[in-house]
Design an enzyme around this catalytic site. Structure first.
Site, PDB file in Angstrom:
ATOM      1  N   ASN A   8       0.877  -1.171   0.000  1.00  0.00           N
ATOM      2  CA  ASN A   8       0.000   0.000   0.000  1.00  0.00           C
ATOM      3  C   ASN A   8       0.916   1.224   0.000  1.00  0.00           C
ATOM      4  OD1 ASN A   8      -1.746   2.081   0.480  1.00  0.00           O
ATOM      5  ND2 ASN A   8      -2.789   1.105   2.209  1.00  0.00           N
ATOM      6  N   ARG A  86      -2.543  -2.009  -3.450  1.00  0.00           N
ATOM      7  CA  ARG A  86      -3.722  -1.173  -3.272  1.00  0.00           C
ATOM      8  C   ARG A  86      -3.623  -0.001  -4.253  1.00  0.00           C
ATOM      9  NH1 ARG A  86      -4.930   3.615   0.801  1.00  0.00           N
ATOM     10  NH2 ARG A  86      -7.111   3.891   0.232  1.00  0.00           N
ATOM     11  N   HIS A 175     -13.120   2.982  -0.324  1.00  0.00           N
ATOM     12  CA  HIS A 175     -13.156   1.962   0.745  1.00  0.00           C
ATOM     13  C   HIS A 175     -13.785   0.651   0.268  1.00  0.00           C
ATOM     14  CE1 HIS A 175     -13.044   5.349   3.967  1.00  0.00           C
ATOM     15  NE2 HIS A 175     -11.846   4.823   3.843  1.00  0.00           N
ATOM     16  N   ARG A 236     -10.809  15.687   6.796  1.00  0.00           N
ATOM     17  CA  ARG A 236     -11.574  16.118   5.617  1.00  0.00           C
ATOM     18  C   ARG A 236     -12.977  16.543   6.043  1.00  0.00           C
ATOM     19  NH1 ARG A 236     -10.766  10.715   2.623  1.00  0.00           N
ATOM     20  NH2 ARG A 236      -8.512  10.550   2.832  1.00  0.00           N
ATOM     21  N   GLU A 379      -8.199  -5.058   5.061  1.00  0.00           N
ATOM     22  CA  GLU A 379      -8.048  -4.753   3.641  1.00  0.00           C
ATOM     23  C   GLU A 379      -6.834  -5.480   3.046  1.00  0.00           C
ATOM     24  OE1 GLU A 379      -8.711  -0.656   5.070  1.00  0.00           O
ATOM     25  OE2 GLU A 379      -9.363  -0.259   3.011  1.00  0.00           O
TER      26      GLU A 379
END
Ligand code: ADP
Length: 393
Positions: A8, A86, A175, A236, A379
């Protein structure tokens, strides 16, 4: 034993893990961070022991080389059958994970404008791995792919259609790897095939989103063209009035890039609380009487409940609401607040089960309630399982 190296690659970090795709165990995992600075370093966990390592350089390729050296020294290189990467944005082109060849890598490069902060660094990781492990297949696993099943009514913005047709402006959702993993787990727990399950799910970590999953396919997501839309997140802002861009730029004399930086990096829980982007620190401030931190928690929870309520319109029924991500898995107060605000959908918390993180199946709701559960996401494992699946096909 067949193992997958999961990568990742972020702008200043590379997370990695070697996962046995057969028994689903993680053999080694680690993080190269502060890349591009003189403090670049690498730490990893092998056989439950923590180690650190200084790469022979500070950039991404030096870090990838160091990761490979560590894997080789741990005797984990020979069984490595693929590398799973990823990748944040797959646009409308990638509906599933993909074994990369020259053509698909070229296609991926054309999508960088959709996620300029993420995709180019993901590609740096892919190219470095291709160079270092040229005989192993490289598999890209996209955050967006799961949401390619969104119907047009859910993915179109109220903008001129040409913006979609000519500039790919639409909602993509993110996601997706996490949602695929937790909805499959939840279906297994319910003892039903995933394609017969209807779920609401909230992935609440540093980035936060919610999704409606209809018969195993994503029907709607709170995230949009970019991952800033929707819920309030660590830094965010989530949804705001588009009119604010002009208003704030004029009022505060900011350029648009400056404003975007505020919306991405100084807003959300951090901006609202004035304390931190980290939920644990905000909770601790609120517990010590910080009113602004308490208000941030209230706004955060209300936005989640409001979104889940609106996502429910995509489903004929709710088999379960799934909480996941660092906050979703660990914050019982937040879960209780969200469920309380969703009483209209039949949710009622079992206070004791919720406090302990759920019964053995993850249930946190009362017997008479619509089912709500906690499912820990993984993940990295999902990426490894995808890579193992695709190289067999
Ligand atoms: P990322 O999106 O980077 O993978 P995580 O899924 O690990 O992040 O989630 C990080 C968030 O989870 C942080 O806000 C952190 O404070 C929160 N978190 C972790 N443990 C707890 C806890 N016990 N209670 C509340 N929040 C927690």
């Amino acid at each position: 034993m067949h193992t997958i190296l999961v990568i990742n690659c972020g702008s200043s970090s590379i997370k990695f893990a070697v996962i046995n795709s057969q028994d689903e165990t993680t053999l080694i995992s680690g993080l190269a961070e502060r890349l591009g600075t003189p403090q670049a370093g690498l730490s990893y966990k092998l056989n439950a022991e923590k180690h650190s390592h200084t790469p022979k350089g500070t950039d991404h390729s030096a870090a990838m080389q160091a990761i490979l050296d560590i894997i080789r020294a741990a005797n984990l290189l020979d069984n490595l059958v693929a590398v799973g990467h990823r990748v944040v944005h797959g646009g409308e082109y990638f509906h599933d994970s993909q074994v990369l060849d020259e053509k698909s890598l070229e296609r991926l490069k054309t999508l960088s404008h959709l996620a300029p902060l993420h995709n180019p660094v993901n590609i740096i990781g892919i190219e470095a791995a291709m160079q270092l492990l040229p005989d192993r297949p490289q598999v890209a696993v996209f955050d967006t792919a799961f949401h390619q099943s969104l119907p047009q009514k859910a993915f179109l913005y109220g903008l001129p259609m040409d913006y979609y047709r000519e500039h790919a402006v639409r909602r993509y959702g993110f996601h997706g790897t996490s949602y695929r993993y937790v909805t499959q787990k939840a279906a297994d727990i319910l003892g039903k095939p995933l394609n017969q399950c209807c779920f609401l799910a909230a992935h609440l970590g540093n980035g936060c989103s919610a999704a409606a999953v209809l018969n195993g396919k994503s029907a709607d997501s709170s995230m949009g063209m970019t991952p800033i839309e929707g819920l309030i997140m660590g830094t965010r802002c989530g949804d705001i009035d588009p009119g604010l861009h002009e208003y704030l730029c004029q009022r505060l004399n900011l350029s648009l890039p400056q404003l975007m930086s505020v919306l991405n990096k100084q807003s959300g829980l951090l901006g609202l609380s004035g304390v931190s982007n980290d939920m644990r620190e905000i909770k601790s401030a609120a517990a010590n009487g910080n009113q602004q931190a308490a208000l941030a928690l209230e706004v955060f929870a209300f936005r989640i409940a409001r979104y889940l309520g609106s996502l429910a319109v995509s489903l004929p029924r709710i088999d379960a609401l799934i909480f996941t991500g660092g906050i979703g898995e660990n914050d019982a107060d937040l879960r209780a607040s969200v469920l309380q605000q969703l009483a209209i959908l039949g949710f009622k918390t079992d206070a004791q089960l919720n406090q302990q993180g759920g019964d053995p199946q993850g249930r946190i709701s009362a017997e008479t309630s619509t089912l709500a559960m906690v499912v820990a996401t993984n993940e990295e494992l999902m990426i490894a399982l995808d890579a193992a699946r695709l190289i067999k096909e």
